[in-house]
Each structure stands twice: as structure tokens, then as C-alpha cells.
Design a protein around this motif. Structure first.
Motif, PDB file in Angstrom:
ATOM      1  N   ALA A 139       0.817  -1.210   0.000  1.00  0.00           N
ATOM      2  CA  ALA A 139       0.000   0.000   0.000  1.00  0.00           C
ATOM      3  C   ALA A 139       0.849   1.257   0.000  1.00  0.00           C
ATOM      4  O   ALA A 139       1.961   1.278   0.523  1.00  0.00           O
ATOM      5  CB  ALA A 139      -0.918  -0.002   1.225  1.00  0.00           C
ATOM      6  N   LYS A 140       0.267   2.298  -0.595  1.00  0.00           N
ATOM      7  CA  LYS A 140       0.923   3.611  -0.622  1.00  0.00           C
ATOM      8  C   LYS A 140      -0.096   4.663  -0.197  1.00  0.00           C
ATOM      9  O   LYS A 140      -1.212   4.709  -0.719  1.00  0.00           O
ATOM     10  CB  LYS A 140       1.426   3.916  -2.030  1.00  0.00           C
ATOM     11  CG  LYS A 140       2.101   5.262  -2.150  1.00  0.00           C
ATOM     12  CD  LYS A 140       2.584   5.505  -3.562  1.00  0.00           C
ATOM     13  CE  LYS A 140       3.250   6.871  -3.661  1.00  0.00           C
ATOM     14  NZ  LYS A 140       3.604   7.191  -5.047  1.00  0.00           N
ATOM     15  N   PHE A 141       0.298   5.491   0.760  1.00  0.00           N
ATOM     16  CA  PHE A 141      -0.527   6.590   1.227  1.00  0.00           C
ATOM     17  C   PHE A 141      -0.496   7.699   0.184  1.00  0.00           C
ATOM     18  O   PHE A 141       0.574   8.152  -0.213  1.00  0.00           O
ATOM     19  CB  PHE A 141       0.006   7.072   2.576  1.00  0.00           C
ATOM     20  CG  PHE A 141      -0.683   8.278   3.130  1.00  0.00           C
ATOM     21  CD1 PHE A 141      -2.047   8.262   3.382  1.00  0.00           C
ATOM     22  CD2 PHE A 141       0.038   9.415   3.426  1.00  0.00           C
ATOM     23  CE1 PHE A 141      -2.679   9.368   3.909  1.00  0.00           C
ATOM     24  CE2 PHE A 141      -0.587  10.527   3.962  1.00  0.00           C
ATOM     25  CZ  PHE A 141      -1.951  10.509   4.204  1.00  0.00           C
ATOM     26  N   LEU A 142      -1.676   8.149  -0.274  1.00  0.00           N
ATOM     27  CA  LEU A 142      -1.740   9.187  -1.298  1.00  0.00           C
ATOM     28  C   LEU A 142      -1.926  10.584  -0.717  1.00  0.00           C
ATOM     29  O   LEU A 142      -1.503  11.565  -1.319  1.00  0.00           O
ATOM     30  CB  LEU A 142      -2.869   8.882  -2.288  1.00  0.00           C
ATOM     31  CG  LEU A 142      -2.713   7.571  -3.051  1.00  0.00           C
ATOM     32  CD1 LEU A 142      -3.933   7.321  -3.930  1.00  0.00           C
ATOM     33  CD2 LEU A 142      -1.437   7.575  -3.891  1.00  0.00           C
ATOM     34  N   GLY A 143      -2.584  10.668   0.432  1.00  0.00           N
ATOM     35  CA  GLY A 143      -2.780  11.974   1.051  1.00  0.00           C
ATOM     36  C   GLY A 143      -4.036  12.017   1.895  1.00  0.00           C
ATOM     37  O   GLY A 143      -4.845  11.093   1.881  1.00  0.00           O
ATOM     38  N   GLU A 144      -4.173  13.113   2.651  1.00  0.00           N
ATOM     39  CA  GLU A 144      -5.351  13.313   3.485  1.00  0.00           C
ATOM     40  C   GLU A 144      -5.587  14.798   3.660  1.00  0.00           C
ATOM     41  O   GLU A 144      -4.675  15.611   3.511  1.00  0.00           O
ATOM     42  CB  GLU A 144      -5.189  12.632   4.840  1.00  0.00           C
ATOM     43  CG  GLU A 144      -4.103  13.215   5.725  1.00  0.00           C
ATOM     44  CD  GLU A 144      -3.996  12.507   7.064  1.00  0.00           C
ATOM     45  OE1 GLU A 144      -5.041  12.212   7.679  1.00  0.00           O
ATOM     46  OE2 GLU A 144      -2.857  12.247   7.485  1.00  0.00           O
ATOM     47  N   GLY A 145      -6.846  15.152   3.950  1.00  0.00           N
ATOM     48  CA  GLY A 145      -7.168  16.552   4.201  1.00  0.00           C
ATOM     49  C   GLY A 145      -8.651  16.821   4.077  1.00  0.00           C
ATOM     50  O   GLY A 145      -9.446  15.919   3.805  1.00  0.00           O
ATOM     51  N   LEU A 182      -4.305  -7.733  -8.228  1.00  0.00           N
ATOM     52  CA  LEU A 182      -5.317  -6.828  -7.703  1.00  0.00           C
ATOM     53  C   LEU A 182      -4.758  -5.416  -7.690  1.00  0.00           C
ATOM     54  O   LEU A 182      -3.612  -5.196  -7.290  1.00  0.00           O
ATOM     55  CB  LEU A 182      -5.720  -7.229  -6.291  1.00  0.00           C
ATOM     56  CG  LEU A 182      -6.293  -8.646  -6.136  1.00  0.00           C
ATOM     57  CD1 LEU A 182      -6.521  -8.960  -4.666  1.00  0.00           C
ATOM     58  CD2 LEU A 182      -7.566  -8.796  -6.932  1.00  0.00           C
ATOM     59  N   ILE A 183      -5.572  -4.453  -8.138  1.00  0.00           N
ATOM     60  CA  ILE A 183      -5.179  -3.051  -8.170  1.00  0.00           C
ATOM     61  C   ILE A 183      -6.269  -2.283  -7.411  1.00  0.00           C
ATOM     62  O   ILE A 183      -7.424  -2.243  -7.852  1.00  0.00           O
ATOM     63  CB  ILE A 183      -5.060  -2.529  -9.615  1.00  0.00           C
ATOM     64  CG1 ILE A 183      -4.119  -3.430 -10.419  1.00  0.00           C
ATOM     65  CG2 ILE A 183      -4.590  -1.087  -9.659  1.00  0.00           C
ATOM     66  CD1 ILE A 183      -4.722  -3.959 -11.671  1.00  0.00           C
ATOM     67  N   LEU A 184      -5.909  -1.706  -6.288  1.00  0.00           N
ATOM     68  CA  LEU A 184      -6.893  -1.111  -5.387  1.00  0.00           C
ATOM     69  C   LEU A 184      -6.665   0.377  -5.234  1.00  0.00           C
ATOM     70  O   LEU A 184      -5.527   0.834  -5.118  1.00  0.00           O
ATOM     71  CB  LEU A 184      -6.774  -1.761  -4.002  1.00  0.00           C
ATOM     72  CG  LEU A 184      -6.657  -3.292  -4.016  1.00  0.00           C
ATOM     73  CD1 LEU A 184      -6.155  -3.796  -2.685  1.00  0.00           C
ATOM     74  CD2 LEU A 184      -7.962  -3.916  -4.385  1.00  0.00           C
ATOM     75  N   THR A 185      -7.746   1.130  -5.251  1.00  0.00           N
ATOM     76  CA  THR A 185      -7.703   2.562  -4.950  1.00  0.00           C
ATOM     77  C   THR A 185      -8.797   2.817  -3.941  1.00  0.00           C
ATOM     78  O   THR A 185      -9.954   2.450  -4.154  1.00  0.00           O
ATOM     79  CB  THR A 185      -7.954   3.410  -6.216  1.00  0.00           C
ATOM     80  OG1 THR A 185      -6.994   3.070  -7.194  1.00  0.00           O
ATOM     81  CG2 THR A 185      -7.854   4.892  -5.897  1.00  0.00           C
ATOM     82  N   VAL A 186      -8.431   3.400  -2.809  1.00  0.00           N
ATOM     83  CA  VAL A 186      -9.391   3.582  -1.716  1.00  0.00           C
ATOM     84  C   VAL A 186      -9.315   5.014  -1.217  1.00  0.00           C
ATOM     85  O   VAL A 186      -8.241   5.496  -0.855  1.00  0.00           O
ATOM     86  CB  VAL A 186      -9.102   2.604  -0.557  1.00  0.00           C
ATOM     87  CG1 VAL A 186     -10.028   2.873   0.611  1.00  0.00           C
ATOM     88  CG2 VAL A 186      -9.223   1.169  -1.028  1.00  0.00           C
ATOM     89  N   GLU A 187     -10.476   5.679  -1.228  1.00  0.00           N
ATOM     90  CA  GLU A 187     -10.596   6.986  -0.588  1.00  0.00           C
ATOM     91  C   GLU A 187     -11.673   6.845   0.479  1.00  0.00           C
ATOM     92  O   GLU A 187     -12.748   6.311   0.212  1.00  0.00           O
ATOM     93  CB  GLU A 187     -11.001   8.037  -1.617  1.00  0.00           C
ATOM     94  CG  GLU A 187     -11.102   9.438  -1.052  1.00  0.00           C
ATOM     95  CD  GLU A 187     -11.415  10.453  -2.127  1.00  0.00           C
ATOM     96  OE1 GLU A 187     -12.403  11.198  -1.951  1.00  0.00           O
ATOM     97  OE2 GLU A 187     -10.697  10.495  -3.140  1.00  0.00           O
ATOM     98  N   GLY A 188     -11.355   7.307   1.677  1.00  0.00           N
ATOM     99  CA  GLY A 188     -12.311   7.184   2.773  1.00  0.00           C
ATOM    100  C   GLY A 188     -12.698   8.543   3.317  1.00  0.00           C
ATOM    101  O   GLY A 188     -11.912   9.493   3.281  1.00  0.00           O
TER     102      GLY A 188
END
Length: 191
Positions: A139-145, A182-188
Motif C-alpha cells: 500500500a501507498k498513502f496518497l494523502g489526506e485533508g 489486484l489493483i486497489l484505490t481507496v478513498e475514505g
């Protein structure tokens, strides 16, 4: 005695307040900001890409303590879509996903290990086709805000590889097609 109790409570509260707490997020599937995609080799000549359109989940995340993070996802196996109706029908059959017997697949994290700045290995139990096996997601952290609607979001991407036979899928498509990527993109959205 009262003074000792008060001192112990104050010390405990100070220690607790000093620890960062993981925030809980709901995966934003409604806004089309999360994807569970896959690819598999077609006889070693090209790739077949697909997605699962119906899934839900949550995660807990603390950037200061990524090892305290947790992930839980449930997807509806019948929602598989490779943009080819006959192939999708075959994928839903007993040869592959066996959706009548196993309508859901789940992933529950068991450990998160930081591998560098903004990256981690998420180990967890994947249950697919009635079989549960450990899987590691890079996993790689993309960002938050803050978002424009008054919420707070965090996003990640990840990849993993699973061997179909490990999950009781016996359909033999040849040696080039044993593994599914598997290629996953998750925004919460923070709860």
C-alpha cells in the motif's frame, strides 16, 4: 488515598492524550472514489481487466502510527465486470467465483507494517470462494485533508497478487494465467 487516585487518573489521562488515535473512515464507494480492480493474463498474449462494482468497507488510519491501522472490506462477487457479458457470466459460475454459493468476498487486515515513508505492507485474511488465505497488499498513502463539503478524507492505493488455485478456483487457463493481480484505490471519508 484520594490524592493518589487523582494523581494516577491524571497521569493516565496525560499518557492517553499523548498517544495519537487512529481515525475511522468509511470507504467512499458512493462517490466513485474507490475501486477494486484486477487483471489477469490472457494466455500470455494480453491482459483482461475487470472490476468489482459493489463493495463496502472501512479503515482506521493514523499517519503517526501506521502499524495501528486496520482495514475491512466486503464485496459482492456477482458484481464482477470485465465489460464482456458472456465472460462475466462464466466468471460468476462454479468454474471461478461460484457466486451462488459464495456471494461475498472479504478482506480483514491482521497486521500493518511500515515499509518506508508513506508505504506499508497490509497483511490480512482474504476469503474468496469459501477459502480464507493470508494476502499481503503493498500500500501507498496518497494523502489526506479537508474536502470541499466539510468532510475529511484519506486516500491509498495498493497492489496484491493471488494464485487462483489457492482459493479453490480450479479452472486452468494455462501457466501464464495462474495469478490475478489486484489493483486497489481507496478513498475514505472520516466518520
Amino acid at each position: 488515598m484520594l490524592k493518589k487516585t487523582f494523581t494516577a487518573l491524571t497521569l493516565g489521562a496525560a499518557l492517553f492524550a499523548g498517544q495519537a488515535m487512529a481515525a475511522d473512515y468509511a470507504i467512499d464507494k458512493q462517490g466513485q472514489h474507490a475501486f477494486v480492480n484486477f487483471k489477469i493474463s490472457h494466455l500470455g498474449y494480453s491482459w483482461i481487466y475487470g472490476t468489482f462494482k459493489d463493495f463496502d468497507g472501512s479503515f482506521s488510519f493514523d499517519a503517526a502510527r501506521p502499524e495501528a491501522s486496520k482495514v475491512n472490506v466486503t464485496l459482492k462477487t456477482a458484481s464482477v465486470d470485465t465489460n464482456h457479458a458472456e465472460r462475466d457470466k462464466h466468471l460468476r459460475s462454479g468454474d471461478f467465483l461460484n457466486v451462488d454459493k459464495h456471494p461475498t468476498a472479504t478482506f480483514t487486515s491482521t497486521r500493518v507494517e511500515s515499509t518506508g515513508e508513506g508505504t506499508a505492507n497490509i497483511t490480512g485474511d482474504l476469503t474468496l470462494n469459501g477459502v480464507t488465505k493470508p494476502v499481503v497488499i503493498a500500500a501507498k498513502f496518497l494523502g489526506e485533508g479537508k474536502d470541499p463539503w466539510g468532510g475529511y478524507r484519506a486516500g491509498f492505493e495498493g497492489t496484491a497478487s493471488i494464485k487462483m488455485k489457492d482459493f479453490g478456483i480450479k479452472m486452468d487457463l494455462g501457466p501464464q494465467s495462474e495469478n490475478v493481480e489486484l489493483i486497489l484505490t481507496v478513498e475514505g471519508v472520516r466518520k
